[in-house]
Design a protein around this motif. Sequence first.
Motif, PDB file in Angstrom:
ATOM      1  N   HIS A   1       0.833  -1.199   0.000  1.00 24.36           N
ATOM      2  CA  HIS A   1       0.000   0.000   0.000  1.00 24.36           C
ATOM      3  C   HIS A   1       0.872   1.257   0.000  1.00 24.36           C
ATOM      4  O   HIS A   1       2.083   1.194   0.284  1.00 24.36           O
ATOM      5  CB  HIS A   1      -0.919  -0.026   1.221  1.00 24.36           C
ATOM      6  N   PRO A   2       0.267   2.404  -0.294  1.00 28.25           N
ATOM      7  CA  PRO A   2       1.043   3.653  -0.320  1.00 28.25           C
ATOM      8  C   PRO A   2       1.766   3.948   0.986  1.00 28.25           C
ATOM      9  O   PRO A   2       2.804   4.621   0.985  1.00 28.25           O
ATOM     10  CB  PRO A   2      -0.023   4.721  -0.619  1.00 28.25           C
ATOM     11  N   ASP A   3       1.238   3.436   2.123  1.00 23.34           N
ATOM     12  CA  ASP A   3       1.917   3.652   3.408  1.00 23.34           C
ATOM     13  C   ASP A   3       2.988   2.588   3.667  1.00 23.34           C
ATOM     14  O   ASP A   3       3.491   2.470   4.786  1.00 23.34           O
ATOM     15  CB  ASP A   3       0.898   3.664   4.560  1.00 23.34           C
TER      16      ASP A   3
ATOM     17  N   LYS B   1      -8.959  -3.311  -4.634  1.00 16.12           N
ATOM     18  CA  LYS B   1      -8.709  -1.934  -5.033  1.00 16.12           C
ATOM     19  C   LYS B   1      -7.203  -1.689  -5.081  1.00 16.12           C
ATOM     20  O   LYS B   1      -6.455  -2.176  -4.227  1.00 16.12           O
ATOM     21  CB  LYS B   1      -9.352  -0.972  -4.032  1.00 16.12           C
ATOM     22  N   LEU B   2      -6.768  -0.944  -6.064  1.00 12.72           N
ATOM     23  CA  LEU B   2      -5.357  -0.558  -6.176  1.00 12.72           C
ATOM     24  C   LEU B   2      -5.260   0.943  -5.954  1.00 12.72           C
ATOM     25  O   LEU B   2      -5.412   1.739  -6.887  1.00 12.72           O
ATOM     26  CB  LEU B   2      -4.791  -0.934  -7.555  1.00 12.72           C
ATOM     27  N   PRO B   3      -5.020   1.348  -4.731  1.00 11.26           N
ATOM     28  CA  PRO B   3      -4.901   2.789  -4.468  1.00 11.26           C
ATOM     29  C   PRO B   3      -3.742   3.388  -5.285  1.00 11.26           C
ATOM     30  O   PRO B   3      -2.746   2.711  -5.579  1.00 11.26           O
ATOM     31  CB  PRO B   3      -4.623   2.856  -2.966  1.00 11.26           C
ATOM     32  N   GLU B   4      -3.870   4.636  -5.609  1.00 14.74           N
ATOM     33  CA  GLU B   4      -2.794   5.306  -6.343  1.00 14.74           C
ATOM     34  C   GLU B   4      -1.505   5.274  -5.502  1.00 14.74           C
ATOM     35  O   GLU B   4      -1.527   5.566  -4.307  1.00 14.74           O
ATOM     36  CB  GLU B   4      -3.181   6.751  -6.638  1.00 14.74           C
ATOM     37  N   GLY B   5      -0.404   4.870  -6.135  1.00 11.04           N
ATOM     38  CA  GLY B   5       0.864   4.775  -5.434  1.00 11.04           C
ATOM     39  C   GLY B   5       1.141   3.410  -4.830  1.00 11.04           C
ATOM     40  O   GLY B   5       2.179   3.218  -4.184  1.00 11.04           O
TER      41      GLY B   5
END
Length: 338
Positions: free
Chosen positions: A293-295, A322-326
Amino acid sequence: VVPRFADLATVDLLESVATGRRTAPGGRARFVAVAVAPADPDDDMGGAALWDDLDTEEPAPLMRRSVREGTPVMIPRVDSAALRRISGDEQAVAALRKAGVRSYLVAPLVARGTVLGVLSLYRTGTARPFDSRDLQMVCEIVGRAAISVDNALLYGRERDTALTLQRSLLPQTPPDQPEGLEIAVGYRPAGSGTEVGGDWYDVLPLSDGKVGLVVGDVMGSGVRAAAIMGQLRTTTRALARLDLPPAELLGHLDETAATLSESFATCVYAVCDPRRGTCTFSSAGHLPPVLVHPDHEATLLTVPTAAPLGVGGVPFGTLEVKLPEGSLLALYTDGLVE
């Protein structure tokens, strides 16, 4: 063989055997020095200087004779004239004289009716000269050694063939970068790289800006695994053009794999939709994808488990995430984790 039987042993393969290139008609036999075993690596007989002196461009006349006739040649007592028959190079003659060579025996390495090279044995100083009993023992030694050498050469050629086939069936250029995704691939043998397997990957452009991602692994190794990998990859590309859902595509691929000589393969197929920010997975016994994930928190995705391709008649499930941006999605084979 060394030091109980000889003070120095060397193995020379025919260049045509070692490299796989045929010798020109009428051409001289050329050798590739592949091994040396001295009784004492620290004295003149075993030093690197002697090995360098013996490893010359001019092959020894007696080595050529042994290869030509397919029989061993023995010189129980070596004199100055015999040294020149042992080696055709003055530098090597001088090195053998300095080392005190007193007796010499060369025998061909013959496997399946083909001469692969020669084993040369030297005795020095006050050592007992080679005799008929020694000659008989050497014939037994080279017979067994030749089989080992031949098996190693066959294995090497098969591995090279499999590696060439495998690489020719994989994408030869980096994948195009679809809008909304950045794709990177890496393909390296795990461990020592002595086995060539049936791992494959692909990046497939689909309709409406979607992208198909494939990673698979044929069980086994060698030419057979690489060839099956090529068939499965080709089938996957053809099925992907039909815009089938991942589970349906794997179902058809499973039917194909079941016809390939009881071969099994694991595979994960994913359809990414950058516009919706989603990715749909289906797996045939493959390792779970990793989503970072982005984090920077990493998650193993729990794609519904199913049997490997080739078992036949097993339904495949799907998972949409879901594929969050980043975020980062990683697909891989067992060579990365085992």
